[in-house]
Design an enzyme around this catalytic site. Structure first.
Site, PDB file in Angstrom:
ATOM      1  N   LYS A   1       4.706  28.203   9.588  1.00 27.98           N
ATOM      2  CA  LYS A   1       5.272  28.377   8.246  1.00 27.98           C
ATOM      3  C   LYS A   1       6.471  27.448   8.169  1.00 27.98           C
ATOM      4  O   LYS A   1       7.468  27.650   8.859  1.00 27.98           O
ATOM      5  CB  LYS A   1       5.677  29.838   8.013  1.00 27.98           C
ATOM      6  CG  LYS A   1       6.352  30.057   6.654  1.00 27.98           C
ATOM      7  CD  LYS A   1       6.267  31.506   6.220  1.00 27.98           C
ATOM      8  CE  LYS A   1       7.050  31.744   4.942  1.00 27.98           C
ATOM      9  NZ  LYS A   1       6.749  33.034   4.322  1.00 27.98           N
TER      10      LYS A   1
ATOM     11  N   GLU B   1       7.986  30.485  11.999  1.00 28.68           N
ATOM     12  CA  GLU B   1       8.701  29.992  10.811  1.00 28.68           C
ATOM     13  C   GLU B   1      10.106  29.504  11.155  1.00 28.68           C
ATOM     14  O   GLU B   1      11.041  30.306  11.204  1.00 28.68           O
ATOM     15  CB  GLU B   1       8.796  31.106   9.754  1.00 28.68           C
ATOM     16  CG  GLU B   1       9.511  30.640   8.483  1.00 28.68           C
ATOM     17  CD  GLU B   1       9.740  31.752   7.457  1.00 28.68           C
ATOM     18  OE1 GLU B   1       9.570  32.932   7.790  1.00 28.68           O
ATOM     19  OE2 GLU B   1      10.098  31.411   6.321  1.00 28.68           O
TER      20      GLU B   1
HETATM   21  P1  13P Z   1      10.532  32.497   0.139  1.00 25.65           P
HETATM   22  O1  13P Z   1       9.241  31.847  -0.290  1.00 25.65           O
HETATM   23  O2  13P Z   1      11.188  33.316  -0.925  1.00 25.65           O
HETATM   24  O3  13P Z   1      11.447  31.520   0.820  1.00 25.65           O
HETATM   25  O4  13P Z   1      10.151  33.582   1.240  1.00 25.65           O
HETATM   26  C1  13P Z   1       9.234  33.284   2.195  1.00 25.65           C
HETATM   27  C2  13P Z   1       9.571  33.979   3.443  1.00 25.65           C
HETATM   28  O5  13P Z   1       8.799  34.761   3.953  1.00 25.65           O
HETATM   29  C3  13P Z   1      10.845  33.688   4.077  1.00 25.65           C
HETATM   30  O6  13P Z   1      10.843  34.207   5.353  1.00 25.65           O
END
Ligand code: 13P
Length: 334
Positions: free
Chosen positions: A219, A177
């Site tokens: 992600k 991510e």
């Molecule tokens: P949000 O969808 O609130 O941005 O959180 C997702 C997430 O796991 C951030 O690391």
């Protein structure tokens, strides 16, 4: 652990019409969410809240997996069933956040690098034994006048690649991510450029570290104007820009991409995902891994009556999952 097993888990995470619920807030982050609605941040309240989310009736209609925080993976339902066991029995793949959060990048004011690599192999080994089958590591890329620097992007890509390789060694699917943060007054073109450079660097590092893409999930953040940019744009423009950026940077062998919500409204997060799927076919399934956009409405309801509103809050979780599950197929109707 075979590549086939990793690939099977990765594909199950992005099964048609299903996505991930992110409930991996650290104790410090959930404290902020609880404070926002007046809930005391005790271990029992955190446990009860995660039980509410994870025991939502028929959650697996639209949810393939949930990302937990370390504390939650060690907790159980009130009836004494470990959350990971409850999830596995209800068709929800347990995931775990394994990074230790962002720390200031020395020499680069305003920039951060995610920590947590030391001792990670042993932690992953334990998480696997506790039932986790995928893991998440979040890198934070801030946009401002002179940032991000190439150094920050490279440092974060390198950490993500080392984490991903360790995950695969230990039998967990890495969810990588790199979040390009929405805060700021930058325009959508700037977000596009930063996201493009970030993803290019990330996939270069994954290649250098022999990470198997077939057993990896991305992600991603969407390509959006900064939250205080005067030039806000429509749903179609966000969807088209995000797709263009992903298509030019993400190999087609990746089993799937899930999005974070990142501070978008519930409705916007769903509408953007839906539009991207309507513009398909795309090289990969596009689904969601929302935290706030899955939970905010339920948390607010629950905070008004922790016992009396439990079922209503679960109904809200189900409705958000359904809307996002439909958006993952491009079939959501506002
Ligand atoms: P949000 O969808 O609130 O941005 O959180 C997702 C997430 O796991 C951030 O690391």
């Amino acid at each position: 652990m075979s590549i086939e097993q990793l690939a099977e888990t990765a594909l199950a995470m992005v099964a048609p019409g299903k996505g991930i619920i992110a409930i991996d807030e650290s104790t410090a982050t959930i404290a902020k969410r609880f404070a926002g609605v007046g809930i005391e941040n005790t271990e029992e309240n955190r446990r009860a809240y995660r039980e509410l989310l994870l025991t939502t009736p028929k959650l697996s209609d639209y949810i393939s997996g949930a990302i937990l925080y370390d504390e939650t993976l060690r907790q159980s339902t009130k009836a004494g069933v470990p959350f990971a066991k409850h999830m596995a029995e209800h068709g929800i793949i347990p995931g775990i956040k394994v990074d230790k959060g962002p720390a200031a990048l020395a020499g680069f004011p305003g920039e951060v690098v995610t920590e947590g690599l030391d001792g990670l192999r042993a932690r992953l080994e334990e998480y696997y034994k506790l039932g986790a089958r995928f893991a998440k590591w979040r890198a934070v890329i801030n946009i401002s006048e002179d940032i991000p620097s190439g150094t920050c992007i490279e440092a974060n890509s390198h950490a993500l690649a080392r984490y991903a390789a360790l995950c695969q060694e230990q039998g967990l699917v890495p969810m990588v991510e790199p979040e390009v943060i929405m805060d700021g007054s930058h325009d959508i073109d700037t977000c596009f450029e930063v996201t493009e450079v970030t993803l290019r660097s990330l996939f270069g590092s994954l290649y250098e570290h022999s990470v198997v893409l077939e057993g990896t999930i991305l992600k991603a953040s969407m390509v959006l104007p900064g939250s205080t940019c005067p030039d806000q744009v429509g749903v179609e423009e966000v969807a088209a820009a995000t797709l263009q950026c992903l298509k030019s940077t993400v190999p087609a062998t990746l089993p799937g991409i899930v999005f974070l919500s990142g501070g978008q409204s519930d409705e916007a997060a769903t509408a953007h995902l839906n539009a991207m799927n309507q513009m398909g076919p795309n090289p990969w399934p596009l689904s969601f891994s929302y935290g706030r956009a899955m939970q905010s409405a339920a948390l607010k309801l629950w905070s008004q009556d922790l016992v009396g509103n439990l079922a209503k809050a679960q109904q809200t979780v189900y409705e958000r999952a359904k809307a996002n599950g439909q958006a993952a197929l491009g079939e959501w109707k506002p």
